[in-house]
Write a protein that holds these residues in place. Structure first.
Motif, PDB file in Angstrom:
ATOM      1  N   ILE A  88      -3.659   4.219   4.418  1.00 33.55           N
ATOM      2  CA  ILE A  88      -2.827   3.879   5.579  1.00 33.55           C
ATOM      3  C   ILE A  88      -3.396   4.530   6.840  1.00 33.55           C
ATOM      4  O   ILE A  88      -3.486   3.904   7.897  1.00 33.55           O
ATOM      5  CB  ILE A  88      -1.359   4.311   5.363  1.00 33.55           C
ATOM      6  N   GLU A  89      -3.808   5.798   6.736  1.00 32.67           N
ATOM      7  CA  GLU A  89      -4.386   6.496   7.878  1.00 32.67           C
ATOM      8  C   GLU A  89      -5.682   5.812   8.319  1.00 32.67           C
ATOM      9  O   GLU A  89      -5.951   5.684   9.519  1.00 32.67           O
ATOM     10  CB  GLU A  89      -4.646   7.961   7.523  1.00 32.67           C
ATOM     11  N   ALA A  90      -6.476   5.357   7.366  1.00 35.00           N
ATOM     12  CA  ALA A  90      -7.720   4.656   7.700  1.00 35.00           C
ATOM     13  C   ALA A  90      -7.427   3.363   8.459  1.00 35.00           C
ATOM     14  O   ALA A  90      -8.109   3.044   9.442  1.00 35.00           O
ATOM     15  CB  ALA A  90      -8.519   4.367   6.430  1.00 35.00           C
ATOM     16  N   ILE A 116       0.835  -1.205   0.000  1.00 34.09           N
ATOM     17  CA  ILE A 116       0.000   0.000   0.000  1.00 34.09           C
ATOM     18  C   ILE A 116       0.870   1.256   0.000  1.00 34.09           C
ATOM     19  O   ILE A 116       1.779   1.399   0.807  1.00 34.09           O
ATOM     20  CB  ILE A 116      -0.949   0.005   1.213  1.00 34.09           C
ATOM     21  N   LYS A 117       0.549   2.156  -0.916  1.00 35.58           N
ATOM     22  CA  LYS A 117       1.275   3.426  -1.031  1.00 35.58           C
ATOM     23  C   LYS A 117       0.372   4.635  -0.788  1.00 35.58           C
ATOM     24  O   LYS A 117       0.839   5.755  -0.734  1.00 35.58           O
ATOM     25  CB  LYS A 117       1.901   3.543  -2.432  1.00 35.58           C
ATOM     26  N   ASP A 118      -0.926   4.411  -0.652  1.00 34.69           N
ATOM     27  CA  ASP A 118      -1.901   5.484  -0.480  1.00 34.69           C
ATOM     28  C   ASP A 118      -1.924   5.939   0.982  1.00 34.69           C
ATOM     29  O   ASP A 118      -2.354   5.193   1.867  1.00 34.69           O
ATOM     30  CB  ASP A 118      -3.284   4.975  -0.899  1.00 34.69           C
ATOM     31  N   PRO A 119      -1.475   7.169   1.271  1.00 36.67           N
ATOM     32  CA  PRO A 119      -1.428   7.635   2.670  1.00 36.67           C
ATOM     33  C   PRO A 119      -2.805   7.732   3.318  1.00 36.67           C
ATOM     34  O   PRO A 119      -2.934   7.530   4.524  1.00 36.67           O
ATOM     35  CB  PRO A 119      -0.760   9.005   2.583  1.00 36.67           C
ATOM     36  N   LYS A 125      -6.464   1.691  15.968  1.00 34.87           N
ATOM     37  CA  LYS A 125      -6.539   2.474  17.206  1.00 34.87           C
ATOM     38  C   LYS A 125      -7.907   2.352  17.846  1.00 34.87           C
ATOM     39  O   LYS A 125      -8.021   2.239  19.066  1.00 34.87           O
ATOM     40  CB  LYS A 125      -6.234   3.948  16.921  1.00 34.87           C
ATOM     41  N   SER A 126      -8.969   2.388  17.037  1.00 31.84           N
ATOM     42  CA  SER A 126     -10.319   2.302  17.602  1.00 31.84           C
ATOM     43  C   SER A 126     -10.555   0.939  18.231  1.00 31.84           C
ATOM     44  O   SER A 126     -11.215   0.833  19.257  1.00 31.84           O
ATOM     45  CB  SER A 126     -11.373   2.600  16.543  1.00 31.84           C
ATOM     46  N   LYS A 127     -10.017  -0.102  17.645  1.00 26.42           N
ATOM     47  CA  LYS A 127     -10.142  -1.453  18.214  1.00 26.42           C
ATOM     48  C   LYS A 127      -9.478  -1.499  19.575  1.00 26.42           C
ATOM     49  O   LYS A 127     -10.020  -2.035  20.529  1.00 26.42           O
ATOM     50  CB  LYS A 127      -9.508  -2.471  17.260  1.00 26.42           C
TER      51      LYS A 127
END
Length: 78
Positions: free
Chosen positions: A23-25, A17-20, A31-33
């Protein structure tokens, strides 16, 4: 289900994956988990929130399925 095989596949796919934004998603999902597990509430708090939700429904403080769909579309435009 082979957990180790699944984890290996996930690691391999993440390396591609190269899409920032994506990656943030993924970061936010992880983090939510973590936060959900750490922030368990008492049964009393749970029941209080259920009662509050029922009161909101009885007062008509709800969104229809269609209204929710429209709100979600607006989020995508921001």
């Amino acid at each position: 289900m082979d957990l180790q095989a699944d984890l290996k596949w996930i690691h391999k796919e993440l390396d591609k994956i190269k899409d920032p934004v994506f990656i943030e998603a993924i970061k936010n999902l992880l983090k939510s988990k973590k936060n959900v597990a750490a922030e368990r509430i008492s049964i009393e708090q749970y029941n209080k929130e259920i009662d509050e939700s029922i009161a909101q429904i009885e007062k008509g403080e709800v969104y229809t399925h269609q209204e929710v769909g429209e709100r979600i579309k607006q989020w995508g435009k921001q």
